[in-house]
Write an enzyme that holds these catalytic residues in place. Structure first.
Site, PDB file in Angstrom:
ATOM      1  N   GLY A  10     -28.203 -15.599 -14.108  1.00 17.79           N
ATOM      2  CA  GLY A  10     -27.706 -14.803 -13.583  1.00 17.79           C
ATOM      3  C   GLY A  10     -27.128 -14.894 -12.329  1.00 17.79           C
ATOM      4  N   GLN A  11     -26.298 -13.744 -12.118  1.00 14.26           N
ATOM      5  CA  GLN A  11     -24.792 -13.669 -10.703  1.00 14.26           C
ATOM      6  C   GLN A  11     -25.266 -14.979  -9.721  1.00 14.26           C
ATOM      7  OE1 GLN A  11     -23.165  -9.848  -9.935  1.00 14.26           O
ATOM      8  NE2 GLN A  11     -25.466  -8.995  -9.351  1.00 14.26           N
ATOM      9  N   THR A  98     -35.419  -8.709  -1.519  1.00 14.51           N
ATOM     10  CA  THR A  98     -34.233  -8.094  -1.255  1.00 14.51           C
ATOM     11  C   THR A  98     -34.248  -7.506   0.000  1.00 14.51           C
ATOM     12  OG1 THR A  98     -33.987  -6.416  -2.310  1.00 14.51           O
ATOM     13  CG2 THR A  98     -36.235  -6.968  -2.532  1.00 14.51           C
ATOM     14  N   TYR A 122     -39.305  -1.995  -7.582  1.00 10.35           N
ATOM     15  CA  TYR A 122     -38.873  -3.248  -7.198  1.00 10.35           C
ATOM     16  C   TYR A 122     -38.887  -4.072  -5.556  1.00 10.35           C
ATOM     17  CZ  TYR A 122     -34.720  -6.202  -6.538  1.00 10.35           C
ATOM     18  OH  TYR A 122     -33.997  -7.273  -6.150  1.00 10.35           O
ATOM     19  N   TRP A 147     -27.228  -5.707  -1.866  1.00  9.45           N
ATOM     20  CA  TRP A 147     -26.155  -5.793  -2.813  1.00  9.45           C
ATOM     21  C   TRP A 147     -25.451  -6.588  -3.096  1.00  9.45           C
ATOM     22  CZ3 TRP A 147     -23.706  -0.368  -0.017  1.00  9.45           C
ATOM     23  CH2 TRP A 147     -25.021   0.772   0.220  1.00  9.45           C
TER      24      TRP A 147
HETATM   25  N1  LIG Z   1     -29.198  -7.588  -7.105  1.00  9.81           N
HETATM   26  C1  LIG Z   1     -28.606  -7.312  -6.299  1.00  9.81           C
HETATM   27  O1  LIG Z   1     -28.430  -6.927  -5.860  1.00  9.81           O
HETATM   28  C2  LIG Z   1     -30.018  -8.002  -5.544  1.00  9.81           C
HETATM   29  C3  LIG Z   1     -30.430  -7.725  -4.245  1.00  9.81           C
HETATM   30  C4  LIG Z   1     -31.045  -8.527  -3.354  1.00  9.81           C
HETATM   31  C5  LIG Z   1     -32.242  -8.912  -3.969  1.00  9.81           C
HETATM   32  N2  LIG Z   1     -31.805  -9.793  -4.972  1.00  9.81           N
HETATM   33  C6  LIG Z   1     -32.549 -10.790  -5.572  1.00  9.81           C
HETATM   34  O2  LIG Z   1     -31.350 -11.555  -5.501  1.00  9.81           O
HETATM   35  C7  LIG Z   1     -31.978 -12.399  -6.937  1.00  9.81           C
HETATM   36  C8  LIG Z   1     -31.092 -12.810  -8.053  1.00  9.81           C
HETATM   37  O3  LIG Z   1     -30.343 -11.689  -8.421  1.00  9.81           O
HETATM   38  P1  LIG Z   1     -29.179 -11.990  -9.122  1.00  9.81           P
HETATM   39  O4  LIG Z   1     -28.663 -10.245  -9.390  1.00  9.81           O
HETATM   40  O5  LIG Z   1     -28.762 -13.129  -9.358  1.00  9.81           O
HETATM   41  O6  LIG Z   1     -29.880 -10.881 -10.282  1.00  9.81           O
HETATM   42  P2  LIG Z   1     -29.530 -10.952 -12.466  1.00  9.81           P
HETATM   43  O7  LIG Z   1     -28.337 -11.759 -12.291  1.00  9.81           O
HETATM   44  O8  LIG Z   1     -30.549  -9.639 -12.690  1.00  9.81           O
HETATM   45  O9  LIG Z   1     -30.226 -12.629 -12.918  1.00  9.81           O
HETATM   46  C9  LIG Z   1     -31.527 -12.517 -12.969  1.00  9.81           C
HETATM   47  C10 LIG Z   1     -32.392 -13.732 -13.803  1.00  9.81           C
HETATM   48  O10 LIG Z   1     -33.367 -14.063 -13.664  1.00  9.81           O
HETATM   49  C11 LIG Z   1     -33.697 -13.878 -15.032  1.00  9.81           C
HETATM   50  N3  LIG Z   1     -34.515 -13.219 -15.875  1.00  9.81           N
HETATM   51  C12 LIG Z   1     -35.245 -11.604 -16.042  1.00  9.81           C
HETATM   52  N4  LIG Z   1     -36.677 -11.419 -16.206  1.00  9.81           N
HETATM   53  C13 LIG Z   1     -36.938 -13.276 -16.409  1.00  9.81           C
HETATM   54  C14 LIG Z   1     -38.727 -13.308 -16.644  1.00  9.81           C
HETATM   55  N5  LIG Z   1     -39.805 -12.488 -17.537  1.00  9.81           N
HETATM   56  N6  LIG Z   1     -38.412 -15.027 -17.014  1.00  9.81           N
HETATM   57  C15 LIG Z   1     -37.344 -15.617 -16.699  1.00  9.81           C
HETATM   58  N7  LIG Z   1     -36.320 -14.841 -16.277  1.00  9.81           N
HETATM   59  C16 LIG Z   1     -36.104 -13.960 -16.560  1.00  9.81           C
HETATM   60  C17 LIG Z   1     -32.398 -13.365 -15.947  1.00  9.81           C
HETATM   61  O11 LIG Z   1     -32.600 -14.003 -17.675  1.00  9.81           O
HETATM   62  P3  LIG Z   1     -31.328 -12.999 -18.074  1.00  9.81           P
HETATM   63  O12 LIG Z   1     -29.698 -13.288 -18.051  1.00  9.81           O
HETATM   64  O13 LIG Z   1     -32.103 -14.418 -19.975  1.00  9.81           O
HETATM   65  O14 LIG Z   1     -32.067 -12.238 -18.460  1.00  9.81           O
HETATM   66  C18 LIG Z   1     -31.397 -13.728 -14.690  1.00  9.81           C
HETATM   67  O15 LIG Z   1     -31.113 -14.808 -14.973  1.00  9.81           O
HETATM   68  C19 LIG Z   1     -33.207 -11.675  -7.819  1.00  9.81           C
HETATM   69  O16 LIG Z   1     -34.221 -12.322  -7.839  1.00  9.81           O
HETATM   70  C20 LIG Z   1     -33.133 -10.224  -7.561  1.00  9.81           C
HETATM   71  O17 LIG Z   1     -34.167  -9.433  -7.083  1.00  9.81           O
HETATM   72  C21 LIG Z   1     -30.660  -8.837  -5.925  1.00  9.81           C
END
Ligand SMILES: NC(=O)c1ccc[n+]([C@@H]2O[C@H](COP(=O)([O-])OP(=O)(O)OC[C@H]3O[C@@H](n4cnc5c(N)ncnc54)[C@H](OP(=O)(O)O)[C@@H]3O)[C@@H](O)[C@H]2O)c1
Length: 276
Positions: A10-11, A98, A122, A147
């Site tokens: 993921g990111q 989050t 969410y 974000w």
């Molecule tokens: N993005 C935002 O704006 C934001 C803001 C606040 C908090 N967050 C939190 O920060 C964390 C990281 O965010 P991010 O943006 O890096 O997320 P991301 O890029 O969507 O990455 C999420 C990761 O979780 C994996 N995943 C999803 N469903 C899964 C499952 N059922 N079993 C195993 N792995 C699974 C995905 O795998 P695949 O790639 O194989 O699908 C991906 O590697 C998350 O927990 C998110 O809730 C994000």
């Protein structure tokens, strides 16, 4: 240190791989580490990590609203399984949460002591994830961020760049305020927190605040695009899930620990320079 990283693709996971490249990393991705698989706790424990960083999650806000079952299975029950794996291995746990645990009624940054009240599925599923993590591993470090954008994965910056390349104008919401956070900056800060053995709850995001429209303006200005941005309201955007109108996280507590991320606009500049 032996560190197991969920969501390594993921990111944030991708940037944590870089920030922690000197450590013994276990990259726990799908399909081997599927959060909906009841065996995932034992799989995690069997790798004998010293630390588990749980970044994986279902973060599609409208997707969660349409499919609450998956949201809670992945973000809450999945987090419980990861925590159980960490507990069985006697490992420390870091859980990424989050800004959407807040309802947005405040007009100044949310501190770690502010009451939570998520508006959407969410946010509720991530909050339950916090509670599950703490129930199993009371010393969990919970990091709430906001974000997020980075090189690996879909995000707002990439969407604006793609739309700007194909459209003369883009409509962007101008009545939700938050703090854009470059995943690389957050990963660097998490690496420092690990060295300090931080525990408890901490807010960490890009410094300062803006609306999605102002965020888009910064992206367009930095790239020199001539695409026109049109500010719209949340109601006009027609998105399914309700979102907080204000979800800026206070970083005062982070500062007390001598840590900070760059101002959000610096993060955008840095990210775009690296994409070029
Ligand atoms: N993005 C935002 O704006 C934001 C803001 C606040 C908090 N967050 C939190 O920060 C964390 C990281 O965010 P991010 O943006 O890096 O997320 P991301 O890029 O969507 O990455 C999420 C990761 O979780 C994996 N995943 C999803 N469903 C899964 C499952 N059922 N079993 C195993 N792995 C699974 C995905 O795998 P695949 O790639 O194989 O699908 C991906 O590697 C998350 O927990 C998110 O809730 C994000």
């Amino acid at each position: 240190m032996r560190i197991l990283l969920t969501g390594a693709n993921g990111q944030l996971g991708y940037e944590l791989q870089r920030a922690l490249s000197g450590e013994d990393l276990i990259l726990a991705d799908q399909p081997d580490y599927e959060l909906t698989d009841p065996q995932v706790a034992d799989k995690i424990a069997s790798t004998r990590p010293d630390l588990v960083i749980h970044t994986a999650g279902y973060k599609d806000v409208d997707g969660c609203e349409r499919d609450p079952g998956t949201a809670f299975t992945v973000n809450a029950q999945g987090t419980r399984r990861v925590a159980e794996g960490a507990a069985k291995a006697n490992a420390r746990l870091i859980y990424i949460s989050t800004d959407y645990v807040f309802d947005g009624k405040k007009t100044e940054p949310y501190t770690e002591r502010d009451p939570v009240n998520p508006l959407n599925v969410y946010g509720r599923s991530k909050l339950l994830g916090e509670q599950e993590a703490l129930a199993v591993c009371p010393e969990t470090l919970i990091i709430r961020t906001s974000w997020l954008y980075g090189a690996n994965g879909k995000n707002f910056v990439k969407t604006i760049l793609q739309l700007a390349a194909s459209r003369p104008e883009i409509r962007v919401v101008n009545d939700q305020r938050g703090s854009p956070t470059y995943a690389r900056d957050l990963a660097g800060t998490i690496a420092q927190m690990i060295r300090r053995d931080a525990r408890g709850l901490v807010h960490a995001g890009g410094e300062g605040e803006c609306t999605w429209y102002e965020f888009a303006v910064a992206i367009i200005q930095e790239t020199g695009s001539d695409c026109r941005l049109i500010p719209i309201s949340t109601a006009e955007s027609g998105r399914l899930a309700p979102r907080p109108s204000y979800s800026v996280l206070s970083t005062a507590f982070l500062h007390q620990h001598g840590l900070s991320l760059p101002p959000w606009r610096e993060g955008v500049k840095q990210f775009l320079a690296e994409q070029a």
